[in-house]
Design an enzyme around this catalytic site. Sequence first.
Site: not given
Length: 288
Positions: A146, A159
Amino acid sequence: MATPAPTTRPAAKELRTVIVTGASSGIGAYCARALKAEGWRVFATARKPADIAALEADGLEALYLDYREPESIAALVDAVLERTGGTLDALFNNGAYAQPGAVEDLPVAALREQFEANFFGWHDLTRRIVPVMRRQGHGRLVHCSSILGLAPVRFRGAYSASKHAIEGLMLCMRQELEGSGIHLSLIEPGPVTSKIASNGLPWFLKNIDVENSVHRADYQGQLARLQAGGSVSKLKPGPEIVHAALRHALLSQRPRPHYVVTVPARIGVALKRVLPASLLYRLLARRA
């Protein structure tokens, strides 16, 4: 610049095999079906029986996997290798979830569970596949990281930390695989249409004490966005943009270490290179 798409398509007698995890929705669901349409033999994983049935209905070989359950990882690898005769051409680690919440509000147990699903499970599955690829002398390992693994933002600490960990671990592995015939790539998407925001809502409600947090006011806006399925932006493309990068990583003779996809992600990487760190993090904080 758009990711170039190789034109190579496997012949029937050279059917390529790939595991795609997290194929119940979003990026994984799209990529699994797109690769099958391009001639790949796809082993798609999901956790819920209904999702497995939906994948099977579309002609995919669907199998159960929960990264938090080591026994399911071992069972997946055994089942796939039994079906392929002990070979595998590619692995796309994609399944993950996002635990929202300020770092100071994260219970340690919530952080551990985030890492079980987003980091330790990926490592376990990858380690089980690498010996297979070493024996056959080739393979592709692709991890869906990501932009938050490169440029973190507030309220996404769990995350972001899991993606930073994937970046560091797998870039070391990439160097260690040099000369083996196994190529490793990281895809770093920015905002993409998926269910990751709505899927993170139950984890937020389970683990974050909203009412007693100093961030309570900020959380109200976060909750509204999560309940709406995430932020809406004209710059948020569909999962096909990740598929284009994945296809290049799987088929190119020179796959890249990094595939930064979506306009916001590329802007973020560019700003990280040119801005002073203090200014960069102030700008990122305003976007959270």
